[in-house]
Design an enzyme around this catalytic site. Structure first.
Site, short mmCIF file in Angstrom:
data_model
loop_
_atom_site.label_atom_id
_atom_site.label_comp_id
_atom_site.label_asym_id
_atom_site.label_seq_id
_atom_site.Cartn_x
_atom_site.Cartn_y
_atom_site.Cartn_z
N ASP A 183 0.83 -1.21 0.00
CA ASP A 183 0.00 0.00 0.00
C ASP A 183 0.86 1.26 0.00
O ASP A 183 1.43 1.64 1.02
CB ASP A 183 -0.91 -0.01 1.24
N ASP B 124 -1.91 5.49 -5.15
CA ASP B 124 -2.31 4.72 -3.97
C ASP B 124 -2.67 3.30 -4.39
O ASP B 124 -3.77 3.05 -4.88
CB ASP B 124 -3.49 5.40 -3.29
#
Length: 313
Positions: free
Chosen positions: A17, A224
């Site tokens: 992430d 992201d």
């Protein structure tokens, strides 16, 4: 992504992430956590597990901390989808397997999660590997061992065999120079996140600007990896949907369905024979095929992997 924690080492699998700054895994006891395929990390069984206490530099480095009655550094970390993980910060021996050697990092700071409401997307997932530019992300903690906080990635498509692994490269010498490779600069902002400049998106040959009704014709886009789908300004999204519906012939689109979070979806057992999308970044054009812009949500239904938000992403 896989790493090992503790002595003796325990394999940890976490979601990669780039939009968060904490490396954490579920730890026992964790009565409210989901049950992964592999056993949770048990700090009592590790010879190298160390608590991090309030007032320490490691605890001060994390902005989402508080203190327990035992003076332990407690974290309460939230994500874009409103999910939350709760636990204590600790340090451990972390081991990474590379192509040519095993790499050991001592006093690696991570979150030992004792409660969370995150939904499991893969039975192997045990936590999240934060990769942003914050002080406790993985790249910030190990970057200096490789000559700098730099990394590149080659991620495997979700449509292939899950046993096939992607690669993440670390270090100063990670540039890739070959035909077809394009680059765009990262934008400096007062946040730990990675931003690039998006000028617009082409659907086939039709160009849609980033924000046509505003004075600015380009905007920041956050990279992201942990937040599907891709978010774009609502006006740009509405134009994308209109173009996609007009250019995808012979497949029925589905009206609003809360099960699919309002995304543009089609009734189909395969990916649409749709147009190529081209993302126009600063100095770089990136083409995406339908297999990269659609995903299967259930049998007979595939959805567009982009949605609209009222503000720029």
């Amino acid at each position: 992504m896989k790493l090992t924690l503790g002595t003796p080492p325990v394999e940890i699998y976490g979601a990669y992430d780039t939009g968060s700054g904490l490396v954490w895994t579920q730890c026992t006891p964790c009565p409210g956590c989901y049950k992964p395929k592999n056993p949770m990390f048990d700090p009592l069984k590790s010879q190298t597990y160390n608590n991090i206490y309030c007032g320490s530099e490691q605890c001060k480095a994390f902005p989402f901390d508080s203190c327990s009655p035992q003076n332990l550094c407690v974290y309460n970390y939230g994500y874009y989808d409103t999910s939350v993980t709760y636990g204590v910060l600790a340090s451990e021996t972390a081991t990474f397997n590379s192509t040519d050697r095993e790499f050991v990092v001592r006093d690696f700071v991570f979150g030992c999660g004792h409660n969370s409401n995150l939904e499991i997307f893969d039975e192997n997932e045990m936590g999240i590997i934060g990769f942003d530019r914050g002080p406790l992300s993985l790249i910030s903690q190990i970057g200096n061992h490789f000559g700098g906080r730099r990394f590149s990635q080659c991620l495997v498509s979700s449509h292939v065999d899950h046993k096939i692994a992607g690669k993440i490269n670390f270090g100063a010498e990670i540039e890739i120079f070959r035909e077809g490779v394009v680059t765009t600069p990262l934008v400096s902002r007062e946040t730990p996140y990675y931003y690039v400049i998006l000028k617009g998106i082409s659907v086939g040959n039709n160009f849609l600007p980033f924000n046509p009704s505003q004075q600015h014709s380009e905007g920041y886009m956050m990279i992201d990896s942990g937040t599907p789908p891709c978010h774009v300004p609502l006006e740009l999204y509405n134009g994308l949907v209109e173009e996609m519906r007009s250019q995808i012939i012979g497949q029925e689109s589905i009206g609003y369905d809360p099960r699919f979070a309002g995304l543009l979806c089609f009734r189909s057992d395969k990916f649409p024979e749709g147009p190529i999308l081209t993302f126009h970044f600063e100095g770089a054009d990136v083409q995406l095929m339908p297999t990269q812009t659609f995903f299967i949500v259930e049998e007979g239904v595939c959805c567009f992997g982009i949605d609209g938000v009222p503000e720029e992403p």
